[in-house]
Design an enzyme around this catalytic site. Structure first.
Site, mmCIF file in Angstrom:
data_model
loop_
_atom_site.group_PDB
_atom_site.id
_atom_site.type_symbol
_atom_site.label_atom_id
_atom_site.label_comp_id
_atom_site.label_asym_id
_atom_site.label_seq_id
_atom_site.Cartn_x
_atom_site.Cartn_y
_atom_site.Cartn_z
ATOM 1 N N GLY A 208 -14.955 17.468 -6.111
ATOM 2 C CA GLY A 208 -15.498 16.878 -4.900
ATOM 3 C C GLY A 208 -16.879 17.428 -4.593
ATOM 4 O O GLY A 208 -17.900 16.889 -5.029
ATOM 5 N N GLN B 153 -11.089 3.794 -3.443
ATOM 6 C CA GLN B 153 -9.985 4.398 -2.689
ATOM 7 C C GLN B 153 -9.778 3.597 -1.410
ATOM 8 O O GLN B 153 -10.724 3.365 -0.652
ATOM 9 C CB GLN B 153 -10.247 5.863 -2.340
ATOM 10 C CG GLN B 153 -8.964 6.498 -1.782
ATOM 11 C CD GLN B 153 -9.140 7.892 -1.222
ATOM 12 O OE1 GLN B 153 -9.900 8.086 -0.287
ATOM 13 N NE2 GLN B 153 -8.436 8.853 -1.787
ATOM 14 N N TYR C 264 -2.698 10.551 7.172
ATOM 15 C CA TYR C 264 -2.889 9.130 7.467
ATOM 16 C C TYR C 264 -1.580 8.341 7.358
ATOM 17 O O TYR C 264 -0.506 8.930 7.301
ATOM 18 C CB TYR C 264 -4.013 8.577 6.586
ATOM 19 C CG TYR C 264 -5.281 9.394 6.767
ATOM 20 C CD1 TYR C 264 -5.931 9.413 8.007
ATOM 21 C CD2 TYR C 264 -5.780 10.190 5.760
ATOM 22 C CE1 TYR C 264 -7.056 10.193 8.210
ATOM 23 C CE2 TYR C 264 -6.910 10.978 5.948
ATOM 24 C CZ TYR C 264 -7.546 10.978 7.180
ATOM 25 O OH TYR C 264 -8.646 11.756 7.386
HETATM 26 C C1 LIG Z 1 -17.382 15.411 2.533
HETATM 27 C C2 LIG Z 1 -15.981 15.192 2.059
HETATM 28 C C3 LIG Z 1 -15.359 13.987 2.299
HETATM 29 C C4 LIG Z 1 -14.063 13.748 1.807
HETATM 30 N N1 LIG Z 1 -13.500 12.515 1.987
HETATM 31 C C5 LIG Z 1 -12.338 12.204 1.359
HETATM 32 C C6 LIG Z 1 -11.854 10.867 1.338
HETATM 33 O O1 LIG Z 1 -12.456 9.925 1.856
HETATM 34 N N2 LIG Z 1 -10.679 10.650 0.692
HETATM 35 C C7 LIG Z 1 -9.974 11.652 0.086
HETATM 36 O O2 LIG Z 1 -8.914 11.394 -0.481
HETATM 37 N N3 LIG Z 1 -10.425 12.915 0.079
HETATM 38 C C8 LIG Z 1 -11.607 13.216 0.681
HETATM 39 N N4 LIG Z 1 -12.103 14.484 0.582
HETATM 40 C C9 LIG Z 1 -11.380 15.494 -0.201
HETATM 41 C C10 LIG Z 1 -11.878 15.517 -1.646
HETATM 42 O O3 LIG Z 1 -11.533 14.330 -2.343
HETATM 43 C C11 LIG Z 1 -11.315 16.721 -2.422
HETATM 44 O O4 LIG Z 1 -9.914 16.593 -2.485
HETATM 45 C C12 LIG Z 1 -11.682 18.028 -1.759
HETATM 46 O O5 LIG Z 1 -13.083 18.080 -1.497
HETATM 47 C C13 LIG Z 1 -11.312 19.229 -2.644
HETATM 48 O O6 LIG Z 1 -11.987 19.196 -3.877
HETATM 49 P P1 LIG Z 1 -13.251 20.161 -4.180
HETATM 50 O O7 LIG Z 1 -12.754 21.564 -3.955
HETATM 51 O O8 LIG Z 1 -13.572 19.883 -5.627
HETATM 52 O O9 LIG Z 1 -14.349 19.778 -3.244
HETATM 53 C C14 LIG Z 1 -13.385 14.757 1.085
HETATM 54 C C15 LIG Z 1 -14.013 15.995 0.884
HETATM 55 C C16 LIG Z 1 -15.298 16.205 1.332
HETATM 56 C C17 LIG Z 1 -15.976 17.503 1.040
#
Ligand SMILES: Cc1cc2nc3c(=O)[nH]c(=O)nc-3n(C[C@H](O)[C@H](O)[C@H](O)COP(=O)(O)O)c2cc1C
Length: 361
Positions: free
Chosen positions: A319, A99, A179
């Site tokens: 995530g 990414q 962003y």
């Molecule tokens: C610790 C953490 C870091 C994240 N960093 C990014 C990132 O670098 N880029 C991004 O697009 N989303 C990032 N996200 C969002 C996740 O990709 C995802 O969309 C979000 O956690 C929701 O999914 P989940 O409910 O399965 O956790 C991050 C989420 C978490 C928890």
């Protein structure tokens, strides 16, 4: 067993299941040159059971930085570091996309060597960025010149080229949240009157030029984009014009043979706002986008299966579940309980909370 755990054709790749590890910043590139570390090699290797891993957001240039200890893909050393990650994941039979991101107005001068962040216009996105002093409010960025826009587009393309050299199977462009890319799309943060602002087509021009440049370099089926049309925070509040903007954007992206779009569910209550119609972005945008959709944000096994069975999504991203369950796919396959991650180690802690979660036994 449902279709979530069955193989799928994805762009130019065959994936062993439809479970995607969502991109997650883990802030473990704890060296001044932001080179991926051995710990990161181990972390991604442990999670190679995913059909596809999408790495943490990775900077396309030094000026793009908006989060401490997140890695880059703009130097030889960084490319060499990432080669070890892709080699390990491939060794374990996994596939991995990088990414790539420019933080735009959410960049931090503390990390860019004092350089003022750049953005389409001098508008504070009113967000929090993770700096050496912890989470800090963003500042007013500098409006990009046309030449700076050209340079940043070329940095995205170089980053994608570097990702290919580093052995990645493809790239995902971070076009979600606050962003640089969403800043161009939104009339609150894009006040430009040149060809990059003023109407929907012009506000979409930047991201479309980025995607076109990247797909020219990587070929069909190797590049996708993450979008969060229903995201609301800071300078991003519900505007009906944004619904039309994403409709236009997806229609244009249909022309580009992308691997996917990655669509994030709404993260706040948007009932009774102009975003009401996209409360469920997946069902709203599914009929518009013709390629693969990765659904993300708050899915469990049952809702993931349902998204695929209903034809709304082609793959599902997880995530937080991947943080604490390196063997997530095996656990889902065998109905094993899921471990719960500790938020205290999301962005710090070295190995602790990164590589220390065990597989189920
Ligand atoms: C610790 C953490 C870091 C994240 N960093 C990014 C990132 O670098 N880029 C991004 O697009 N989303 C990032 N996200 C969002 C996740 O990709 C995802 O969309 C979000 O956690 C929701 O999914 P989940 O409910 O399965 O956790 C991050 C989420 C978490 C928890």
């Amino acid at each position: 067993m449902g279709k979530l755990l069955e193989p799928v054709r994805f762009g130019e790749l065959d994936l062993k299941n439809k479970v995607v590890m969502a991109p997650m910043t883990r802030a473990r590139a704890t060296n001044p040159d932001l080179v991926p570390t051995e710990l990161m090699v181990e972390y991604y290797g442990q999670r190679a059971g995913a059909g596809l891993i999408i790495t943490e957001g990775t900077w396309i240039s030094r000026e793009a930085l908006g989060f401490m200890h997140a890695p880059g893909i703009f130097t030889e050393e960084q490319i060499e570091g990432w080669k070890k990650v892709t080699k390990k994941v491939h060794q374990y039979g996994g596939k991995i996309f990088l990414q790539i991101i420019h933080a735009g107005g959410a960049a931090m001068p503390e990390m860019t060597g004092g350089v003022q962040p750049i953005a389409p216009s001098a508008v504070n996105v009113n967000f929090q960025a993770f700096s050496p002093a912890g989470f800090k409010p963003t500042i007013v960025p500098k409006e990009m010149t046309l030449n700076e826009i050209k340079i940043v587009i070329s940095e995205y393309i170089s980053a994608a080229t570097n990702a290919k050299i580093a052995g990645f199977d493809g790239v995902e462009i971070h076009g979600a949240m606050v962003y640089l890319i969403p800043e161009f799309l939104n009339p609150n943060t894009n006040l430009r009157t040149d060809k990059y602002g003023g109407n929907i087509e012009n506000r979409c021009r930047f991201v479309l030029e980025v995607m076109k440049g990247i797909t020219d370099v990587l070929g069909p089926g190797r590049a996708g984009i993450k979008l969060s049309p229903a995201f609301v925070a800071g300078a991003f509040w519900p505007l009906s014009e944004m619904v039309a903007t994403y409709e236009y954007l997806l229609t244009e992206l249909n022309q580009m043979s992308l691997s996917h779009i990655h669509l994030i569910s709404a993260t706040s209550d948007i009932s009774n706002t102009p975003f009401e119609v996209i409360k469920d972005p997946l069902s709203y945008f599914r009929p518009i986008f013709r390629g693969n959709i990765i659904a993300g944000g708050g899915y469990d096994q049952a809702t993931g299966e349902q998204a695929i069975e209903s034809g709304m999504a082609n793959l599902v991203a997880y995530g937080k579940a991947f943080i604490a369950n390196p063997d997530l796919v095996e656990r889902l396959r065998n109905n094993k309980p899921l471990a719960v991650p500790d938020p205290a180690t999301f962005y710090q802690g070295g190995a602790n909370g990164l590589t220390t979660y065990p597989v189920y036994s």
